[in-house]
Design a protein around this motif. Structure first.
Motif, short mmCIF file in Angstrom:
data_model
loop_
_atom_site.label_atom_id
_atom_site.label_comp_id
_atom_site.label_asym_id
_atom_site.label_seq_id
_atom_site.Cartn_x
_atom_site.Cartn_y
_atom_site.Cartn_z
N ALA A 108 47.38 45.87 46.03
CA ALA A 108 46.51 47.05 46.15
C ALA A 108 47.31 48.32 45.89
O ALA A 108 46.86 49.21 45.15
N TYR A 113 45.67 51.69 45.35
CA TYR A 113 44.95 51.71 46.61
C TYR A 113 45.97 51.52 47.73
O TYR A 113 46.29 50.39 48.11
N PHE A 116 45.94 49.42 52.11
CA PHE A 116 44.97 48.31 52.19
C PHE A 116 45.47 47.26 53.17
O PHE A 116 46.53 46.67 52.95
N ARG A 144 34.84 51.47 50.87
CA ARG A 144 35.97 52.28 50.39
C ARG A 144 37.17 51.42 50.04
O ARG A 144 38.00 51.81 49.24
N ALA A 145 37.30 50.25 50.69
CA ALA A 145 38.45 49.38 50.41
C ALA A 145 38.17 48.56 49.15
O ALA A 145 37.03 48.16 48.90
N GLY A 183 37.87 48.48 42.90
CA GLY A 183 37.49 49.34 44.01
C GLY A 183 36.99 50.66 43.46
O GLY A 183 36.70 50.78 42.26
N ARG A 187 33.74 49.31 42.64
CA ARG A 187 33.65 48.40 43.80
C ARG A 187 32.40 47.51 43.77
O ARG A 187 32.46 46.35 44.20
N ARG A 214 39.68 41.08 51.40
CA ARG A 214 38.77 42.19 51.64
C ARG A 214 39.05 42.83 52.98
O ARG A 214 39.64 42.21 53.87
N LYS A 215 38.57 44.03 53.12
CA LYS A 215 38.42 44.62 54.44
C LYS A 215 36.92 44.49 54.72
O LYS A 215 36.11 45.21 54.16
#
Ligand code: MD6
Ligand code: FE
Length: 217
Positions: A108, A113, A116, A144-145, A183, A187, A214-215
């Protein structure tokens, strides 16, 4: 004289990035050492078996799936969702191995990103012919993640389309060690995997293993 320096340079030059769309890219050859990653996967599978999930429409998925981390992805006649308890064992999902958390966070970060921290890792096993039809990942609480998707074993063709199912999808061949990250503005893109062709990989045999981080919660 040893070839250590040469080897490390050679390993680095086999990694590169390919943009797919704003916020979406492939990190080619990102997994430099897959053996400890696959060992971690096998440890998870020993505690939470791979199984065919059934879609809400009653279709048995062609992939077999398990999860690790605080939340796991499940599907049955009640729908798709994340759950803290594995319905196959009645227990919490296995803890996400540190090597997997680190791989996801590093990928990420490389994709832009930062920060993460996944709480769910889905493990999908594709045997020859297995596929995943175009879908959006929309059961996570916070969009958002990004999604971080690691490909191991035999190759496959990943499809990434637009925000509507009927938009034309790009076909992206993915090899062992490649990581796709999507993302931001990408996303909610539809994505899927075409039926896997016969093949064999020294570390996985005739299988593709996909890890999606994933979150979720
Ligand atoms: C893959 N998996 O297996 C991609 N999405 O290569 C997914 O996109 C996926 O396995 C949502 C829920 C489960 C999944
Ligand atoms: Fe997905």
């Amino acid at each position: 004289m040893t070839f250590d320096l040469f080897d490390s340079v050679a390993a680095e030059v086999r990694q590169w990035q390919e943009p797919l769309a704003p916020g979406a890219l492939v990190l080619r050859g990102f997994v430099a050492d897959a053996a400890p990653i696959l060992a971690a996967v096998h440890a998870v599978v020993a505690q939470a078996p791979l199984r065919h999930m059934v879609t809400p429409g009653g279709h048995r998925m062609s992939v077999t799936t398990t999860s690790c981390g605080a939340l796991g992805w499940v599907s049955d006649d009640a729908g798709y969702r994340y759950a803290a308890i594995d319905p196959a064992t009645g227990r919490a999902w296995p803890v996400m191995p540190g090597a997997l958390v680190a791989l996801a966070a590093d990928a990420a970060e490389s994709a832009g990103y930062s920060g993460f921290i996944p709480d769910a890792c889905l493990i999908n096993r594709y045997e020859v012919g297995a596929r995943m039809s175009l879908h959006q990942d929309r059961n996570e609480r916070d969009f958002r993640a990004p999604i971080v998707s690691v490909s191991l074993g035999i190759p496959a063709i990943f499809q990434i389309g637009g925000m509507r199912r009927n938009e034309r999808a790009l076909r992206v061949p993915l090899a062992h060690g490649d990581v796709v990250v999507w993302g931001g503005p990408s996303r909610m893109r539809f994505h899927g995997v075409l039926p896997v062709k016969p093949g064999s990989h020294p570390l996985s045999g005739p299988q593709r293993i996909n890890l999606t981080f994933r979150k979720a919660g």
